[in-house]
Design an enzyme around this catalytic site. Structure first.
Site, mmCIF file in Angstrom:
data_model
loop_
_atom_site.group_PDB
_atom_site.id
_atom_site.type_symbol
_atom_site.label_atom_id
_atom_site.label_comp_id
_atom_site.label_asym_id
_atom_site.label_seq_id
_atom_site.Cartn_x
_atom_site.Cartn_y
_atom_site.Cartn_z
ATOM 1 N N SER A 130 0.858 -1.182 0.000
ATOM 2 C CA SER A 130 0.000 0.000 0.000
ATOM 3 C C SER A 130 0.893 1.230 0.000
ATOM 4 C CB SER A 130 -0.922 0.012 1.227
ATOM 5 O OG SER A 130 -0.162 0.256 2.413
ATOM 6 N N ILE B 284 7.053 -2.135 7.470
ATOM 7 C CA ILE B 284 6.947 -0.682 7.550
ATOM 8 C C ILE B 284 7.737 -0.087 6.396
ATOM 9 C CG2 ILE B 284 7.456 1.364 8.918
ATOM 10 C CD1 ILE B 284 5.160 -0.363 10.022
ATOM 11 N N LYS B 285 7.054 0.725 5.611
ATOM 12 C CA LYS B 285 7.653 1.285 4.399
ATOM 13 C C LYS B 285 8.240 2.658 4.715
ATOM 14 C CE LYS B 285 5.451 0.530 0.452
ATOM 15 N NZ LYS B 285 4.551 0.698 -0.731
ATOM 16 N N VAL B 286 9.530 2.826 4.379
ATOM 17 C CA VAL B 286 10.270 4.039 4.695
ATOM 18 C C VAL B 286 10.951 4.562 3.437
ATOM 19 C CG1 VAL B 286 12.132 5.038 6.093
ATOM 20 C CG2 VAL B 286 10.692 3.212 7.050
#
Length: 324
Positions: free
Chosen positions: A37, A128-130
């Site tokens: 997402s 977790i997208k960073v």
């Protein structure tokens, strides 16, 4: 799946009704085995799908970001639960959620939000997208060393990929048990969109820069020999009418990799019976030499794409908050 060692196909789309229906069926058929997402995806879902109307009404007295997070967390939890059997059996079945893109230059705030989101979602198979900024590299290291799976996103250049891998390397040195998983998300088709018009004027091949750049970065990532980190080829939906829908999946079908694509692109690829594993070659070296000799500054393109990528995620996030 697809007879390629440790290859995963992830769906670049989440929406509540979809997760409850077709998403489940496609998983059963082994069409894909993960999902991602981002703010742009949530913007489309939250603001246009009727699936969220009643829940938004229940949350109308909350602040906009709180509404966004509650809706996003609920979707991520639903997707994670649906994917959990894959995670348990194949160590796959991940779903990603991105931190607030406005925190991209604040390492401490990114770390705090990443940890909070991971804990509030409460699912093992969440990444977790960073974004791959200077602050992002610091956050990636801290999150992974804390046992959190990390999706490093908005990678356009080999230099960014190297920084991500070094962050993962430092994190791995701090962990005594099983290593969390990581992916380095290389955006593919946007580079072609940036360069193709100029390449045409120079009589150079078009729709190749994105593929060769992705292969160059994949080669770099594989050189680390990290079993817990894979290259993720992102932005693999085509943006040219003269390309087959699955062009960027077929051209990057490497072992020990992930490809995340729109649902339509995935379905086109699954119907293609001729897709085969791609063997790594160093052809990209000659290709980038030809660009340089023709006066194409690839570093300028990388920088522009990173600025544009961050801006697009920030714009999507801001629009969601205004509407909510």
């Amino acid at each position: 799946m697809y007879n390629v060692e440790n290859f995963s196909l992830w769906c670049d789309f989440v929406e509540r009704d979809f997760i409850k229906s077709e998403f489940k069926e496609l998983l059963k058929q082994k069409i894909f085995n993960g999902a991602t997402s981002n703010p742009a995806i949530f913007k489309s879902a939250f603001l246009t799908s009727p699936a969220y109307q009643s829940r938004r009404e229940e949350l109308k007295h909350c602040e906009a970001k709180e509404v966004y997070e509650k809706l996003a967390i609920e979707d991520i939890q639903l997707a994670a639960d649906t994917l959990k059997p894959l995670y348990d059996s194949d160590n796959d079945g991940f779903i990603s959620i991105e931190v607030d893109p406005f925190l991209c230059d604040d390492a401490e705030a990114t770390i705090n939000e990443g940890k909070r989101l991971f804990n509030e979602i409460g699912r093992d198979n969440v990444m977790i997208k960073v974004p791959a900024t200077k602050a992002g590299y610091i956050a990636m290291e801290e999150l992974m060393s804390s046992g959190i799976h990390v999706n490093a996103t908005l990678i356009f250049s080999p230099a960014q990929a190297k920084e991500c891998m070094e962050a993962f390397k430092r994190a791995s040195g701090k962990i005594s048990g099983a290593l969390p998983k990581g992916v380095v998300s290389v955006f593919v088709s946007r580079l072609d969109s940036k360069l193709d018009a100029k390449l045409e004027t120079l009589n150079l091949p078009v729709a190749k820069a994105g593929i060769y750049n992705a292969i160059k970065i994949y080669d770099l990532i594989e050189s680390y020999n990290f079993h817990h980190v894979r290259t993720l080829f992102a932005s693999t939906g085509v943006k040219r009418d003269d390309l087959e829908a699955d062009y960027y999946i077929k051209g990057l079908l490497f072992k020990h990799s992930v490809n995340t694509a729109p649902l339509k692109t995935i379905k086109e690829f699954v119907d293609n019976k001729d897709a085969k594993e791609v063997e790594l070659s160093q052809d990209y070296v000659d290709y980038f030499e030809s660009l340089q000799n023709s006066g194409v500054d690839i570093e300028v393109a990388y920088d522009e794409l990173m600025r544009e990528g961050l801006a697009s995620f920030k714009d999507a996030f801001e629009q969601i908050l205004k509407e909510l």
